[in-house]
Scaffold this active site. Structure first.
Site, PDB file in Angstrom:
ATOM      1  N   ASP A 238       0.879  -1.163   0.000  1.00 46.45           N
ATOM      2  CA  ASP A 238       0.000   0.000   0.000  1.00 46.45           C
ATOM      3  C   ASP A 238       0.919   1.217   0.000  1.00 46.45           C
ATOM      4  O   ASP A 238       1.631   1.442   0.976  1.00 46.45           O
ATOM      5  CB  ASP A 238      -0.874  -0.042   1.264  1.00 46.45           C
ATOM      6  CG  ASP A 238      -1.730   1.202   1.440  1.00 46.45           C
ATOM      7  OD1 ASP A 238      -1.596   2.155   0.644  1.00 46.45           O
ATOM      8  OD2 ASP A 238      -2.536   1.216   2.396  1.00 46.45           O
TER       9      ASP A 238
ATOM     10  N   HIS B 256      -8.361   4.921   3.068  1.00 47.69           N
ATOM     11  CA  HIS B 256      -7.709   3.649   2.685  1.00 47.69           C
ATOM     12  C   HIS B 256      -8.597   2.840   1.738  1.00 47.69           C
ATOM     13  O   HIS B 256      -8.974   1.715   2.022  1.00 47.69           O
ATOM     14  CB  HIS B 256      -7.411   2.834   3.938  1.00 47.69           C
ATOM     15  CG  HIS B 256      -6.421   3.479   4.862  1.00 47.69           C
ATOM     16  ND1 HIS B 256      -5.071   3.267   4.765  1.00 47.69           N
ATOM     17  CD2 HIS B 256      -6.588   4.343   5.904  1.00 47.69           C
ATOM     18  CE1 HIS B 256      -4.440   3.953   5.713  1.00 47.69           C
ATOM     19  NE2 HIS B 256      -5.340   4.624   6.417  1.00 47.69           N
TER      20      HIS B 256
ATOM     21  N   ASP C 156      -4.247  -1.831  -1.819  1.00 48.67           N
ATOM     22  CA  ASP C 156      -2.947  -2.463  -2.056  1.00 48.67           C
ATOM     23  C   ASP C 156      -2.708  -2.721  -3.539  1.00 48.67           C
ATOM     24  O   ASP C 156      -3.599  -3.203  -4.240  1.00 48.67           O
ATOM     25  CB  ASP C 156      -2.878  -3.807  -1.322  1.00 48.67           C
ATOM     26  CG  ASP C 156      -3.082  -3.629   0.164  1.00 48.67           C
ATOM     27  OD1 ASP C 156      -2.321  -2.849   0.765  1.00 48.67           O
ATOM     28  OD2 ASP C 156      -4.020  -4.245   0.707  1.00 48.67           O
TER      29      ASP C 156
ATOM     30  N   TYR D 186      -3.580   9.668   0.160  1.00 51.00           N
ATOM     31  CA  TYR D 186      -3.535   9.378   1.581  1.00 51.00           C
ATOM     32  C   TYR D 186      -2.564   8.222   1.838  1.00 51.00           C
ATOM     33  O   TYR D 186      -2.556   7.220   1.120  1.00 51.00           O
ATOM     34  CB  TYR D 186      -4.941   9.030   2.100  1.00 51.00           C
ATOM     35  CG  TYR D 186      -4.953   8.994   3.599  1.00 51.00           C
ATOM     36  CD1 TYR D 186      -4.805  10.167   4.325  1.00 51.00           C
ATOM     37  CD2 TYR D 186      -5.052   7.800   4.285  1.00 51.00           C
ATOM     38  CE1 TYR D 186      -4.758  10.152   5.702  1.00 51.00           C
ATOM     39  CE2 TYR D 186      -5.009   7.771   5.665  1.00 51.00           C
ATOM     40  CZ  TYR D 186      -4.858   8.952   6.366  1.00 51.00           C
ATOM     41  OH  TYR D 186      -4.809   8.929   7.732  1.00 51.00           O
TER      42      TYR D 186
ATOM     43  N   GLN E 252       3.078   4.262   2.664  1.00 50.85           N
ATOM     44  CA  GLN E 252       2.842   3.773   4.041  1.00 50.85           C
ATOM     45  C   GLN E 252       3.470   2.409   4.343  1.00 50.85           C
ATOM     46  O   GLN E 252       3.872   2.154   5.463  1.00 50.85           O
ATOM     47  CB  GLN E 252       1.348   3.777   4.396  1.00 50.85           C
ATOM     48  CG  GLN E 252       0.545   2.585   3.925  1.00 50.85           C
ATOM     49  CD  GLN E 252      -0.748   2.375   4.720  1.00 50.85           C
ATOM     50  OE1 GLN E 252      -1.465   3.318   5.057  1.00 50.85           O
ATOM     51  NE2 GLN E 252      -1.060   1.125   5.005  1.00 50.85           N
TER      52      GLN E 252
ATOM     53  N   GLY F 199      18.673  -6.008  -0.040  1.00 44.14           N
ATOM     54  CA  GLY F 199      18.910  -7.334  -0.618  1.00 44.14           C
ATOM     55  C   GLY F 199      17.698  -8.229  -0.715  1.00 44.14           C
ATOM     56  O   GLY F 199      17.597  -9.058  -1.601  1.00 44.14           O
TER      57      GLY F 199
ATOM     58  N   ASP G 288      -7.357  -7.604   1.478  1.00 38.52           N
ATOM     59  CA  ASP G 288      -7.132  -6.293   2.094  1.00 38.52           C
ATOM     60  C   ASP G 288      -7.938  -6.183   3.385  1.00 38.52           C
ATOM     61  O   ASP G 288      -8.985  -6.807   3.524  1.00 38.52           O
ATOM     62  CB  ASP G 288      -7.540  -5.171   1.123  1.00 38.52           C
ATOM     63  CG  ASP G 288      -7.099  -3.799   1.638  1.00 38.52           C
ATOM     64  OD1 ASP G 288      -6.068  -3.735   2.352  1.00 38.52           O
ATOM     65  OD2 ASP G 288      -7.767  -2.795   1.329  1.00 38.52           O
ATOM     66  N   LYS G 289      -7.409  -5.387   4.324  1.00 39.22           N
ATOM     67  CA  LYS G 289      -8.025  -5.165   5.641  1.00 39.22           C
ATOM     68  C   LYS G 289      -8.076  -6.450   6.470  1.00 39.22           C
ATOM     69  O   LYS G 289      -9.020  -6.693   7.213  1.00 39.22           O
ATOM     70  CB  LYS G 289      -9.438  -4.574   5.506  1.00 39.22           C
ATOM     71  CG  LYS G 289      -9.514  -3.293   4.695  1.00 39.22           C
ATOM     72  CD  LYS G 289      -8.687  -2.162   5.266  1.00 39.22           C
ATOM     73  CE  LYS G 289      -8.851  -0.897   4.445  1.00 39.22           C
ATOM     74  NZ  LYS G 289      -7.586  -0.415   3.868  1.00 39.22           N
TER      75      LYS G 289
ATOM     76  N   TYR H 244       1.592   0.312  15.009  1.00 40.54           N
ATOM     77  CA  TYR H 244       0.585   0.122  13.968  1.00 40.54           C
ATOM     78  C   TYR H 244       1.006   0.809  12.674  1.00 40.54           C
ATOM     79  O   TYR H 244       1.353   1.976  12.658  1.00 40.54           O
ATOM     80  CB  TYR H 244      -0.761   0.705  14.392  1.00 40.54           C
ATOM     81  CG  TYR H 244      -1.788   0.541  13.298  1.00 40.54           C
ATOM     82  CD1 TYR H 244      -2.323  -0.712  13.030  1.00 40.54           C
ATOM     83  CD2 TYR H 244      -2.181   1.613  12.518  1.00 40.54           C
ATOM     84  CE1 TYR H 244      -3.236  -0.888  12.027  1.00 40.54           C
ATOM     85  CE2 TYR H 244      -3.101   1.440  11.502  1.00 40.54           C
ATOM     86  CZ  TYR H 244      -3.629   0.184  11.265  1.00 40.54           C
ATOM     87  OH  TYR H 244      -4.532   0.011  10.260  1.00 40.54           O
TER      88      TYR H 244
ATOM     89  N   LYS I 101      -2.847  -3.008   8.382  1.00 39.42           N
ATOM     90  CA  LYS I 101      -2.897  -4.471   8.443  1.00 39.42           C
ATOM     91  C   LYS I 101      -2.020  -5.034   7.326  1.00 39.42           C
ATOM     92  O   LYS I 101      -1.602  -4.338   6.420  1.00 39.42           O
ATOM     93  CB  LYS I 101      -4.342  -4.961   8.301  1.00 39.42           C
ATOM     94  CG  LYS I 101      -5.033  -5.143   9.645  1.00 39.42           C
ATOM     95  CD  LYS I 101      -4.579  -6.443  10.344  1.00 39.42           C
ATOM     96  CE  LYS I 101      -5.247  -6.638  11.692  1.00 39.42           C
ATOM     97  NZ  LYS I 101      -4.378  -6.869  12.820  1.00 39.42           N
TER      98      LYS I 101
ATOM     99  N   ASP J 107      -2.566  -7.463   4.993  1.00 37.96           N
ATOM    100  CA  ASP J 107      -3.145  -7.572   3.667  1.00 37.96           C
ATOM    101  C   ASP J 107      -2.372  -8.565   2.790  1.00 37.96           C
ATOM    102  O   ASP J 107      -1.706  -8.186   1.828  1.00 37.96           O
ATOM    103  CB  ASP J 107      -3.204  -6.181   3.018  1.00 37.96           C
ATOM    104  CG  ASP J 107      -3.906  -5.177   3.929  1.00 37.96           C
ATOM    105  OD1 ASP J 107      -4.669  -5.596   4.802  1.00 37.96           O
ATOM    106  OD2 ASP J 107      -3.666  -3.971   3.770  1.00 37.96           O
TER     107      ASP J 107
HETATM  108  C1  F6R Z   1      -7.293  -0.694   8.356  1.00 40.98           C
HETATM  109  C2  F6R Z   1      -7.194   0.594   7.671  1.00 40.98           C
HETATM  110  C3  F6R Z   1      -8.127   1.685   8.047  1.00 40.98           C
HETATM  111  C4  F6R Z   1      -7.439   2.737   8.896  1.00 40.98           C
HETATM  112  C5  F6R Z   1      -8.418   3.851   9.312  1.00 40.98           C
HETATM  113  C6  F6R Z   1      -7.723   4.953  10.067  1.00 40.98           C
HETATM  114  O1  F6R Z   1      -6.326  -1.571   7.915  1.00 40.98           O
HETATM  115  O2  F6R Z   1      -6.350   0.802   6.826  1.00 40.98           O
HETATM  116  O3  F6R Z   1      -9.265   1.184   8.691  1.00 40.98           O
HETATM  117  O4  F6R Z   1      -6.889   2.125  10.029  1.00 40.98           O
HETATM  118  O5  F6R Z   1      -8.995   4.429   8.178  1.00 40.98           O
HETATM  119  O6  F6R Z   1      -6.664   5.366   9.304  1.00 40.98           O
HETATM  120  P1  F6R Z   1      -5.503   6.360   9.796  1.00 40.98           P
HETATM  121  O7  F6R Z   1      -4.921   5.780  11.053  1.00 40.98           O
HETATM  122  O8  F6R Z   1      -4.570   6.389   8.636  1.00 40.98           O
HETATM  123  O9  F6R Z   1      -6.213   7.685  10.019  1.00 40.98           O
HETATM  124 MG    MG Z   2      -3.874   1.684   3.671  1.00 43.06          MG
HETATM  125 MG    MG Z   3      -4.439  -2.451   2.526  1.00 47.34          MG
END
Ligand code: F6R
Ligand code: MG
Ligand code: MG
Length: 368
Positions: free
Chosen positions: A14, A21, A55, A92, A96, A105, A133-134, A233, A236, A238
């Site tokens: 991702d 996301h 992703d 966004y 990441q 390597g 995903d997720k 964190y 996830k 994925d």
């Molecule tokens: C789960 C995911 C989303 C984010 C949520 C908060 O894997 O990607 O649920 O955790 O949208 O996102 P942030 O922390 O980037 O604001």
């Molecule tokens: Mg994401």
């Molecule tokens: Mg993802």
């Protein structure tokens, strides 16, 4: 690298998405595809770029073997190039999943998920490429168990002489970060040992499966856990997965069968909830409650290192019915919000905020 062998490598990350996301932009996808097209010349025999939720997966065929530095570097550099585009567009979460500053390597442990298989091509070589995903790699535990060890889903285990020996499961303890801690167990003799481990999706993950008829590898799963790499964190995991099918391996339909369950997995909103795994079409996006967790499956044949076009395995009226059922399951578990099994246990919560909160509350407790 062995003479006459084909390697399939899928590497996914991702590196930025639109509107939260949800999905990468077309420009980002085009940039990654263009990079692979240009820089992969002479290295790859074929490639295929797709996205599942936020992703991007780069599926590559080549003959350089697994863990090849040049192949891993190519994918890393493609994601770096994509990250530049993501930054230009203000996407966004740009970059990441690229957790390290410099390529060292092997892309494993750097953020992107990797699954690879190397084999001598059969005259016809069907295979499946899954991307989820997720959710995290344990999401594949139950479907793999059911497809490779349970005649309720794979009647070929009874019918096909070439599967009668069963399969060997290699299972990894993903909490062990100092090296790969693995165990090899055989279906059918070790079924209860296999299930005793695979019930714990967050710790024990199927890494690969071999046919016991010919000892060839037919399954490879990306097992990395991002939070264990970064120590915090970062989204996830994925996971992606490659499966060779037919002949000594399960039929494509036997592999797909358990995905109709839409079983509950870890992930969903903020990687901290329980949600049902929905089988979706290629290039699907994310929606309700940053989910539900999704899985796509592209089916191919590979011949002399060249792919056919992809057949979208979950693009069929049957799966519309399954998706309706899974939507109901997604709504059902959300009716209980934060309570009990709707959220993951404390150790799996992907955000540190609650740790701080509970820490503060702890100091206010009194013993009466
Ligand atoms: C789960 C995911 C989303 C984010 C949520 C908060 O894997 O990607 O649920 O955790 O949208 O996102 P942030 O922390 O980037 O604001
Ligand atoms: Mg994401
Ligand atoms: Mg993802």
């Amino acid at each position: 690298m062995a003479e006459g062998k084909t390697t399939l490598s899928v590497i996914k990350a991702d590196v930025g998405s639109i509107g939260g996301h949800i999905k990468p932009s077309q420009r980002l996808l085009d940039r990654v595809a263009e990079f692979i097209e240009q820089e992969g010349r002479g290295l790859l025999t074929d490639s295929f770029i797709s996205h599942t939720g936020d992703d991007i997966a780069i599926l590559m065929a080549h003959n350089r073997g697994t863990d090849d530095e040049d192949i891993h570097r190519l994918a890393w550099d493609a994601f770096l190039a994509g990250t530049e585009t993501a930054k230009e567009q203000g996407l966004y979460g740009a970059g990441q999943d690229l957790l390290k500053d410099a390529f060292s390597g092997n892309i494993k442990g750097m953020g992107p998920a990797v699954a690879e298989l190397e084999f001598v091509e059969r005259p016809n070589e069907p295979f499946l490429f899954f991307a989820a995903d997720k959710t995290d790699p344990g999401a594949y535990n139950l479907p793999l168990y059911l497809a490779f060890a349970d005649p309720m889903h794979n009647t070929g285990l009874m019918l096909s002489p070439s599967m009668s020996e069963g399969f060997q499961f290699t299972i990894m303890d993903v909490t062990h970060t100092e090296g790969d801690r693995i165990i090899e167990l055989n279906a059918p003799e070790d079924l209860y040992d296999i299930t005793a481990l695979l019930r714990d999706n967050e710790r024990f993950v199927v890494e690969s499966i071999h046919s016991r008829t010919n000892m060839e590898e037919c399954v490879s799963v990306a097992t990395s856990r991002l939070s264990l790499i970064a120590g915090r964190y970062t989204g996830k995991d994925d996971p992606v997965m490659l499966i060779r099918t037919q002949g000594a391996f399960p039929a494509t339909g036997e592999i797909l069968s358990p995905f109709r369950l839409g079983h509950y997995v870890a992930g969903y909103m903020r990687g901290s909830h329980t949600g049902p795994l929905m089988p979706v079409k290629q290039n699907s996006s994310i929606s309700f409650f940053d989910g539900p967790p999704i899985v796509s499956c592209a089916a191919f044949c590979v011949h002399h290192g060249k792919f056919t076009e992809a057949a979208d395995a979950f693009d069929h009226p049957f799966w519309d019915h399954v998706r309706d059922h899974v939507s109901q399951k997604a709504i059902e578990i959300r009716t209980q919000g934060f309570s009990g099994v709707a959220m993951l246990p404390y150790s799996e919560l992907e955000y540190g905020g609650i740790v701080e909160r509970l820490g503060k509350l702890d100091t206010k407790f009194k013993v009466r």
